[in-house]
Design an enzyme around this catalytic site. Structure first.
Site, PDB file in Angstrom:
ATOM      1  N   SER A  96       0.833  -1.199   0.000  1.00  0.00           N
ATOM      2  CA  SER A  96       0.000   0.000   0.000  1.00  0.00           C
ATOM      3  C   SER A  96       0.873   1.256   0.000  1.00  0.00           C
ATOM      4  O   SER A  96       1.687   1.439  -0.887  1.00  0.00           O
ATOM      5  CB  SER A  96      -0.960  -0.036   1.181  1.00  0.00           C
ATOM      6  OG  SER A  96      -1.932   0.968   1.053  1.00  0.00           O
ATOM      7  N   ASP A 143      -5.566   2.196  -4.334  1.00  0.00           N
ATOM      8  CA  ASP A 143      -6.837   1.951  -3.646  1.00  0.00           C
ATOM      9  C   ASP A 143      -7.233   3.130  -2.746  1.00  0.00           C
ATOM     10  O   ASP A 143      -8.353   3.191  -2.262  1.00  0.00           O
ATOM     11  CB  ASP A 143      -6.829   0.626  -2.871  1.00  0.00           C
ATOM     12  CG  ASP A 143      -5.802   0.557  -1.751  1.00  0.00           C
ATOM     13  OD1 ASP A 143      -4.996   1.505  -1.594  1.00  0.00           O
ATOM     14  OD2 ASP A 143      -5.799  -0.453  -1.021  1.00  0.00           O
ATOM     15  N   ASP A 195      -2.378   6.265  -4.215  1.00  0.00           N
ATOM     16  CA  ASP A 195      -1.199   5.659  -3.594  1.00  0.00           C
ATOM     17  C   ASP A 195      -0.654   4.563  -4.521  1.00  0.00           C
ATOM     18  O   ASP A 195      -1.239   4.298  -5.571  1.00  0.00           O
ATOM     19  CB  ASP A 195      -1.534   5.154  -2.185  1.00  0.00           C
ATOM     20  CG  ASP A 195      -2.539   4.008  -2.180  1.00  0.00           C
ATOM     21  OD1 ASP A 195      -3.239   3.820  -3.191  1.00  0.00           O
ATOM     22  OD2 ASP A 195      -2.634   3.301  -1.156  1.00  0.00           O
ATOM     23  N   ASP A 201      -0.732   1.360  -4.876  1.00  0.00           N
ATOM     24  CA  ASP A 201      -1.587   0.306  -5.439  1.00  0.00           C
ATOM     25  C   ASP A 201      -2.975   0.834  -5.821  1.00  0.00           C
ATOM     26  O   ASP A 201      -3.876   0.068  -6.132  1.00  0.00           O
ATOM     27  CB  ASP A 201      -1.684  -0.903  -4.504  1.00  0.00           C
ATOM     28  CG  ASP A 201      -2.433  -0.612  -3.217  1.00  0.00           C
ATOM     29  OD1 ASP A 201      -2.296   0.507  -2.689  1.00  0.00           O
ATOM     30  OD2 ASP A 201      -3.147  -1.512  -2.717  1.00  0.00           O
TER      31      ASP A 201
END
Length: 578
Positions: free
Chosen positions: A150, A307, A303, A305
């Site tokens: 993340s 999400d 960010d 990834d």
């Protein structure tokens, strides 16, 4: 510091032919340079496979993210999948972000799954986490995983595991997988040799299928046609959002999207930021500077990834400011429910979801539009779990959490910054077509429902004593809850550990309606909500503050906002949390 015998024994086991020459060389280098502290940290335990998967610093060692700890986790998951789906073809999808080693780790996982007779769909390049969630159901997979940490610092990577509904694993599978993973004690038990015939590359066809679903989320295409040249500055912060956010905005009809070039190339070193986290202003600074130079309308960020979504807007004084997660979630909920009502798309079984530490304005907005709202525990997997539970009976519209996660529609079952970016842009286009900015929309929303202001403090308590201190703090709050906060009586205590909501005026006790979690909440007569929540993974206790102030007119927004911030500071002092 001298190494303990059990750590030394663990190091010795890694200096055997079960581990490759590079791994052994890295360990020997640490030994030769006398880095006992680094060796201790790398070997004092095995990297824990938690309820969501693995996450840790990359490097050699049992407490590090590497092909061996990852391989052992994948082997345990493979064994569990065979137990859960006997006598059928098992399929999994695999995605990864831009972090260092992410592609190598994704290929390692693909090899282990395929070596265990499992059919693998591996994305041809980095992709956003929400696309992985989408791919699982689209391809009829039983499971899936994404290699990401993340928005953690660059030294980290991770392995997030999903189930057949496209959501992160929840009970009972989360605990059951941990049992199987813990049974794997050596890399010699892992089928690292893959079966290439079982690994299928996926790419553009999945992107197109995802974008086709995304396009259906648009509620007001006419406003976009009018404002197609809305000035949008977007940054993927060196992550996977670059793959889908610009195409997603284009699919909605936006023609004036300017990407921050210095952050457009995927790079696991995240060279332009200290931390690739859109919650931090420093990570957004390049985008804000570009928006100012171009006189743009909004800033969007994701960010690594993709999400979590970050949003920048111009305030009344023309200065660029960042919205926090609660503000973005409230604005999106307000826009979606109001636009659906205007377009006559609202249905009697519609519902929204938000987590227990998220602003209560989401519930207020839902009530205003006659839409049911639910609260879940913190974490998007609980929102996804509720969507699954109510599927076929009620219709999920949107849901969010204070930590910058939001999901519109249910074709994805995890927070999705790609769809959030598209809907934030649509919301800004609608506002602009009416001569307003998003900031003015926000002020207007708070004037309608009351001004909610949120803050969070995180207290770190290190070591064994720290863990005891956190326990003591929670025990004391349960035993002696505050009678008043900022001059307003505490009228309700919600204890999610014993599942009880107690009305302090009537003595009535009701159920929280969610599974047990060590969270305590105090609700005041004024509508303030204070939550205490120890972290399950770190030596921290978090306190979430949400205070409510009446706001009679937009003209009083700034003054009332300062008053609310002062109220939060007063509560922090009263609870002695400084």
């Amino acid at each position: 510091m001298a190494l303990s015998p059990d750590i030394q024994q663990r190091i010795d086991s890694w200096l055997t032919p079960a581990y490759d020459a590079d791994t052994q060389a890295e360990i020997k280098q640490l030994q030769a340079s006398g880095q006992d502290e680094a060796l201790t940290d790398a070997f004092y335990r095995s990297l824990e496979f938690g309820t969501g998967g693995l996450r840790g610093i990359m490097g050699a060692g049992s407490n590090r993210m590497n092909r061996y700890t990852l391989g052992m986790a994948t082997q345990g998951l493979s064994n569990y999948l065979h137990q859960s789906f006997p006598d059928q073809e098992i399929k999994v999808a695999i995605a990864h972000d831009s972090r260092n080693n992410s592609r190598l780790f994704a290929e390692t996982v693909a090899n282990v799954f395929s070596g265990n007779g499992i059919t693998v769909y591996l994305f041809d390049d980095l992709r956003p986490t929400p696309e992985l969630s989408f791919a699982i159901r689209h391809l009829g997979c039983q499971s899936g995983c994404v290699i990401t940490a993340s928005h953690n610092p660059k030294e980290y990577n991770g392995f997030k595991v999903y189930w057949n509904d496209g959501s992160q694993v929840v009970a009972p599978h989360d605990k059951n997988i941990i049992v199987e993973v813990n049974k794997i004690t050596s890399p010699t038990e892992v089928k690292f040799e893959g079966d290439a015939s079982r690994i299928h590359s996926i790419g553009k066809e999945l992107d197109d299928a995802y974008l086709a679903e995304l396009k259906k989320l648009s509620i007001n295409p006419e406003a976009i046609k009018q404002q197609h040249d809305l000035g949008i500055v977007y940054t993927p912060i060196h992550g996977s959002g670059i793959k889908l956010v610009p195409p997603g905005l284009a699919a909605f009809g936006f023609t004036n999207v300017s990407v921050v070039e210095a952050q457009a190339t995927p790079d696991g070193n995240f060279p332009t930021v200290q931390s690739p986290n859109p919650e931090e202003k420093s990570a957004m600074q390049l985008a804000l500077d570009q928006a100012k130079a171009q006189n743009a309308d909004i800033v969007l960020a994701t960010d690594p990834d993709a999400d979590r979504v970050g949003v920048g807007v111009k305030n009344g004084a023309g200065e660029w400011v960042l919205l926090n997660g609660n503000q973005t979630a409230a604005l999106l909920t307000h826009y979606i429910l109001s636009a659906r009502a205007k377009a006559h798309k609202a249905q009697p079984n519609d519902f929204i979801v938000y987590t227990i530490v998220t602003s209560e304005i989401l519930g207020d907005i839902a009530r205003h539009y006659g839409v049911k709202s639910y609260r879940t525990l913190t974490g998007f997997k609980y929102i996804a779990g509720l969507i699954r539970e109510l599927a076929g009976q009620e219709s999920y519209i949107c849901g969010g959490e204070e930590s910058y996660g939001f999901l519109i529609g249910d074709f994805v079952r995890d927070k999705d910054a790609v769809s959030a970016c598209a809907l934030v842009a649509e919301m800004a286009a609608v506002a602009k077509s009416q001569g307003r900015t998003l900031y003015e929309e926000m002020e207007q929303m708070y004037a309608e429902y009351g001004l909610y202001v949120e803050d969070l403090i995180s207290l770190t308590k290190k070591g064994q004593r720290g863990a005891e201190e956190i326990k003591e703090m929670m025990a004391e709050l349960r035993k002696n809850p505050p009678a008043t906060l900022a001059g307003s009586p505490v009228v309700e205590v919600r204890d999610y550990d014993n599942g009880q909501i107690k009305n302090l005026r009537t003595g009535e006790v009701a159920s929280t309606g969610v599974e047990s979690s060590n969270v305590l909440q105090f609700i005041t007569e004024a509508g303030d909500k204070i939550s205490a929540r120890p972290s399950g993974t770190e030596p921290k206790i978090k306190f979430y503050f949400s205070v409510k102030e009446p706001l009679s007119s937009v003209a009083d927004y700034e003054v009332t906002h300062k008053k609310a911030e002062a109220k939060i500071q007063r509560i922090i002092e009263e609870m002695q949390l400084k």
